[in-house]
Design a protein around this motif. Structure first.
Motif, mmCIF file in Angstrom:
data_model
loop_
_atom_site.group_PDB
_atom_site.id
_atom_site.type_symbol
_atom_site.label_atom_id
_atom_site.label_comp_id
_atom_site.label_asym_id
_atom_site.label_seq_id
_atom_site.Cartn_x
_atom_site.Cartn_y
_atom_site.Cartn_z
ATOM 1 N N ASP A 1 1.156 -1.320 0.187
ATOM 2 C CA ASP A 1 0.346 -0.160 0.533
ATOM 3 C C ASP A 1 0.594 1.799 0.146
ATOM 4 O O ASP A 1 0.227 2.497 -0.616
ATOM 5 C CB ASP A 1 -1.044 0.077 0.998
ATOM 6 N N GLU A 2 1.909 1.295 0.414
ATOM 7 C CA GLU A 2 2.886 2.370 1.080
ATOM 8 C C GLU A 2 3.557 2.758 -0.602
ATOM 9 O O GLU A 2 3.835 3.857 -0.466
ATOM 10 C CB GLU A 2 3.945 2.805 1.958
ATOM 11 N N ASN A 3 3.579 2.278 -1.169
ATOM 12 C CA ASN A 3 3.850 2.594 -2.753
ATOM 13 C C ASN A 3 3.492 2.388 -4.100
ATOM 14 O O ASN A 3 3.248 1.357 -4.862
ATOM 15 C CB ASN A 3 4.652 1.316 -3.479
ATOM 16 N N TYR A 4 2.891 4.059 -3.764
ATOM 17 C CA TYR A 4 1.914 4.841 -4.505
ATOM 18 C C TYR A 4 2.479 4.366 -5.972
ATOM 19 O O TYR A 4 1.432 3.599 -7.035
ATOM 20 C CB TYR A 4 1.353 6.510 -4.617
ATOM 21 N N MET A 5 2.766 4.512 -6.312
ATOM 22 C CA MET A 5 3.233 4.143 -7.908
ATOM 23 C C MET A 5 3.634 2.725 -8.463
ATOM 24 O O MET A 5 3.148 2.263 -9.528
ATOM 25 C CB MET A 5 5.162 5.021 -7.898
ATOM 26 N N ALA A 6 3.975 1.895 -7.446
ATOM 27 C CA ALA A 6 4.093 0.441 -8.198
ATOM 28 C C ALA A 6 2.658 0.181 -7.965
ATOM 29 O O ALA A 6 2.317 -0.621 -8.529
ATOM 30 C CB ALA A 6 4.791 0.035 -7.326
ATOM 31 N N ILE A 7 2.141 1.049 -7.041
ATOM 32 C CA ILE A 7 0.131 -0.162 -6.865
ATOM 33 C C ILE A 7 -0.372 0.702 -8.767
ATOM 34 O O ILE A 7 -1.041 -0.176 -9.006
ATOM 35 C CB ILE A 7 -0.301 0.858 -6.347
ATOM 36 N N ARG A 8 -0.041 2.051 -9.392
ATOM 37 C CA ARG A 8 -0.023 2.408 -10.231
ATOM 38 C C ARG A 8 0.010 1.439 -11.604
ATOM 39 O O ARG A 8 -1.003 1.228 -12.103
ATOM 40 C CB ARG A 8 -0.470 3.514 -10.308
#
Length: 233
Positions: free
Chosen positions: A111-118
């Protein structure tokens, strides 16, 4: 173990650690898997996106058909839409690979890795679109990274896990006598990213009751020939 056909098994939803996507009409009937399982495995990211594809015939070791690391940020700001254009064009190379797979396993991002989630969501959406009318009807699995670490020695930190992952994957390749992939992996700077995508396949298949790589007949002399273990980071 030697088998004449793929053992029967049930696709397991590991509580809190998997999300299964089957984006087809409710009445659609998936063709049965007979003596061969085809998989695609992906670890999304921005600078190091790893993808691998392979298959396993009944009673045989798996065969890796392709494996690649991709940097979607090449020549662009990682926060611009150009990154997703780069990613889309790269994914398009594997359209047919996705369509012919039985399972597409995508590592779920933290969850804390915003760009990786995108990036992960973009990959998931792309894959779902290209397989919608695939006769193979691939099952798409989002897999928590905790699943692949279940067999890692307890208490290992991040660096120790990476080393363990590379060693385990090298053992798989040695057991399968896949020296081409072994040589390719040892030539890469991010060996842990390449090994991780196959660790998640090994772990997921184990949850389903299938031994993906069988290391019971491991021949370490091949690994020694390549002086591989002593060169590990």
């Amino acid at each position: 173990r030697s088998v004449t056909k793929m053992p029967s098994y049930k696709l397991k939803t590991i509580s809190g650690q998997t999300v299964i996507h089957h984006p087809y009409p409710p009445e659609a009937q998936r063709p049965p898997i007979t003596n061969c399982i085809k998989v695609v495995t992906i670890d999304p990211g921005t600078r190091n996106i790893s993808l691998g594809a392979g298959y396993k015939m009944a009673g045989m070791q798996p065969v890796i058909s392709c494996m690649e690391l991709f940097d979607a940020t090449q020549g662009v700001d990682s926060n611009t839409d150009q990154l997703f254009g780069n990613l889309t064009r790269w994914l398009m190379k594997y359209t047919q690979t996705f369509r012919e797979a039985h399972y597409i396993i995508i590592e779920r991002q933290r969850d804390e890795n915003y760009m990786a989630i995108r990036v992960a969501q973009h990959v998931l959406s792309f894959v779902m679109m290209v397989v919608l009318d695939s006769p193979c009807m691939p099952t798409i699995v989002e897999l928590d990274n905790k699943v692949k670490t279940k067999t890692c020695p307890k208490g290992a930190n991040k660096r120790e896990y990476k080393r363990w992952s590379v060693i385990q994957f090298s053992k798989y390749l040695v057991a399968a006598r896949d020296l081409t992939t072994l040589q390719f992996m040892t030539s890469q700077s991010k060996m842990d990213d390449l090994s991780d995508i196959w660790q998640q396949v090994q772990a997921f298949m184990a949850e389903c009751g299938i031994v993906w790589y069988d290391t019971t007949c491991l021949d370490y002399s091949i690994a020694i020939k390549f002086e591989f273990y002593s060169a590990l980071p």
